[in-house]
Design a protein around this motif. Structure first.
Motif, PDB file in Angstrom:
ATOM      1  N   ASP A   1       0.806  -1.227   0.000  1.00 40.26           N
ATOM      2  CA  ASP A   1       0.000   0.000   0.000  1.00 40.26           C
ATOM      3  C   ASP A   1       0.839   1.278   0.000  1.00 40.26           C
ATOM      4  O   ASP A   1       0.761   2.085   0.922  1.00 40.26           O
ATOM      5  N   PRO A   2       1.674   1.465  -1.017  1.00 44.37           N
ATOM      6  CA  PRO A   2       2.475   2.695  -1.062  1.00 44.37           C
ATOM      7  C   PRO A   2       1.592   3.907  -1.355  1.00 44.37           C
ATOM      8  O   PRO A   2       0.516   3.782  -1.959  1.00 44.37           O
ATOM      9  N   ILE A   3       2.026   5.062  -0.930  1.00 43.22           N
ATOM     10  CA  ILE A   3       1.340   6.314  -1.256  1.00 43.22           C
ATOM     11  C   ILE A   3       2.044   6.914  -2.473  1.00 43.22           C
ATOM     12  O   ILE A   3       3.266   7.087  -2.476  1.00 43.22           O
ATOM     13  N   ILE A   4       1.264   7.220  -3.509  1.00 43.86           N
ATOM     14  CA  ILE A   4       1.815   7.785  -4.737  1.00 43.86           C
ATOM     15  C   ILE A   4       1.149   9.126  -4.981  1.00 43.86           C
ATOM     16  O   ILE A   4      -0.069   9.198  -5.152  1.00 43.86           O
ATOM     17  N   LEU A   5       1.929  10.177  -4.981  1.00 42.49           N
ATOM     18  CA  LEU A   5       1.392  11.535  -5.115  1.00 42.49           C
ATOM     19  C   LEU A   5       2.053  12.285  -6.269  1.00 42.49           C
ATOM     20  O   LEU A   5       3.254  12.147  -6.501  1.00 42.49           O
ATOM     21  N   LEU A   6       1.254  13.070  -6.969  1.00 35.31           N
ATOM     22  CA  LEU A   6       1.740  13.866  -8.087  1.00 35.31           C
ATOM     23  C   LEU A   6       1.581  15.351  -7.775  1.00 35.31           C
ATOM     24  O   LEU A   6       0.547  15.769  -7.242  1.00 35.31           O
ATOM     25  N   GLU A   7       2.617  16.125  -8.092  1.00 40.62           N
ATOM     26  CA  GLU A   7       2.600  17.572  -7.857  1.00 40.62           C
ATOM     27  C   GLU A   7       2.127  17.883  -6.435  1.00 40.62           C
ATOM     28  O   GLU A   7       1.216  18.676  -6.205  1.00 40.62           O
ATOM     29  N   GLN A   8       2.768  17.241  -5.480  1.00 37.10           N
ATOM     30  CA  GLN A   8       2.398  17.355  -4.066  1.00 37.10           C
ATOM     31  C   GLN A   8       3.091  18.547  -3.402  1.00 37.10           C
ATOM     32  O   GLN A   8       4.306  18.696  -3.485  1.00 37.10           O
TER      33      GLN A   8
END
Length: 388
Positions: free
Chosen positions: A103-110
């Motif tokens: 369950d990794p957290i993947i964020l874009l333009e954070q």
């Protein structure tokens, strides 16, 4: 891409080393450029592509947004190919993380806040991947001028610091991995350090430097790297004083200087030349706006004739009976352009043995240049021997 802050991550190298430059820059307009706007566009396209991949953008919305993005003035095949390199690299990291963490957290333009160490400090992480044990930070660079390394890069370390502050309570992060993807220069640079090392840097180096910069205290440290993108570089007195130190040589001929003096001049020659160009550009802009500099004037430069409307010119010539051979010029495309048309494989096969690459002209650079030194048989050592 977010609002500007005094101690931004992108200018961290400057205000960490040249503390006083941060407040000095406030006296100058923070203008944008075509290159910055192009970079922003590349980030938007990359975010859209990756958003679709991770499911953050639905297919129906993706198609609508892609059409809008493709109408942008910066959209072309070269930009699209460059962004695809970044997207492919990002997907590779995402999939590798998913294999090791459910369950990794993947964020874009954070948005990443590091104000715990830098007052009002924040930045934007293009891609942030958080998993047990490891934090990944990826930054897309659209520039084609200078290759940027992730090693000990303060901008990347600030992004990583912001992400660590945000997620350390949820994940047991031991290692921080930072990558810069610069497709136009075929540059992918990765640097890793422990979370403990990052926090030590933040406490021992970052925090005190940021406080000095915020307070307008500390030192001026003009150099090639701190001055390069500084808005105050043309009129900064500290930079002027450093460069004018060379005046003590009274512009003597090189043959009259010692080898040590030559070396000292060489070490600063590039900076002095850039400084002179910066001053000229600044003064020229001021003069065009009406400022008067005694002994100088604004004139109209040489201009070349140009067709007002090429389509109308072609139409008139065609109606007058001129053939295509008389109107148009046919030239062989350049190597890079032709390789794009044929594809690298076909280009190599069809033109095998017909492409040459002669050795470049010898030139002298500083030791910091990454190119391999040429081994020469001759030496001019005797020319610099001093009389005893």
């Amino acid at each position: 891409m977010g609002m500007h802050c005094l101690l931004s991550a992108s200018s961290a190298h400057r205000w960490i080393h040249c503390n006083k430059s941060a407040r000095l820059e406030e006296n100058f307009e923070n203008s944008t450029s075509v290159f910055a706007e192009e970079g922003t566009y590349m980030h938007e396209l990359g975010e859209l592509r990756l958003g679709r991949y991770i499911g953050a953008v639905k297919e129906s919305n993706y198609k609508k947004k892609l059409k809008a993005v493709q109408l942008n003035q910066f959209f072309n095949s070269e930009i699209e190919e460059s962004v695809e390199v970044y997207v492919a690299f990002a997907i590779e990291l995402i999939e590798a993380t998913r294999k090791s963490c459910k369950d990794p957290i993947i964020l874009l333009e954070q948005r990443l806040d590091f104000s715990k160490y830098v007052k009002s400090g924040f930045g934007t992480g293009d891609l942030v991947i958080v998993a047990d044990g490891t934090l990944e930070i990826v930054d897309l660079k659209g520039g084609a001028g200078v290759s940027v390394s992730a090693e000990c890069n303060p901008q990347m370390q600030l992004y990583a610091l912001g992400a660590l502050i945000l997620f350390d309570c949820l994940y047991d992060i031991k290692a921080v991995r930072m990558s810069i993807c610069q497709p136009r220069l075929n540059n992918i640079s990765t640097y890793e350090l422990s979370a403990e090392e990052l926090l030590a840097w933040a406490e021992d180096v970052l925090k005190p430097a940021a406080q000095l910069a915020w307070d307008g205290e500390g030192e001026f440290e003009p150099s090639e790297y701190t001055c390069k993108f500084c808005r105050a570089k043309a009129t900064c007195r500290a930079r002027a004083e450093k460069n004018l130190e060379m005046a003590r040589f009274e512009f003597r001929q090189a043959s009259l200087l010692t080898k040590d003096e030559i070396t000292e001049v060489l070490s600063q020659a590039d900076d002095i030349a850039k400084w002179c160009r910066d001053i000229w550009a600044w003064a020229e802009a001021m003069a065009i706006d009406g400022e008067d500099f005694e002994g100088f004037k604004v004139v109209s430069g040489r201009s070349n004739r140009a067709y007002g409307d090429e389509k109308s010119v072609i139409k008139k010539l065609t109606e007058a009976g001129y053939s295509d051979d008389e109107i148009y010029a046919r030239n062989l495309k350049g190597i890079t352009a032709l390789e794009k048309v044929l594809g690298k494989k076909v280009f190599s096969e069809v033109l095998a043995g017909l492409i040459t690459k002669p050795p470049g002209k010898y030139t002298m650079v500083s030791d910091s240049d990454k190119r391999q030194a040429v081994i020469l048989n001759n030496t001019a050592e005797a020319e610099f021997k001093e009389e005893i």
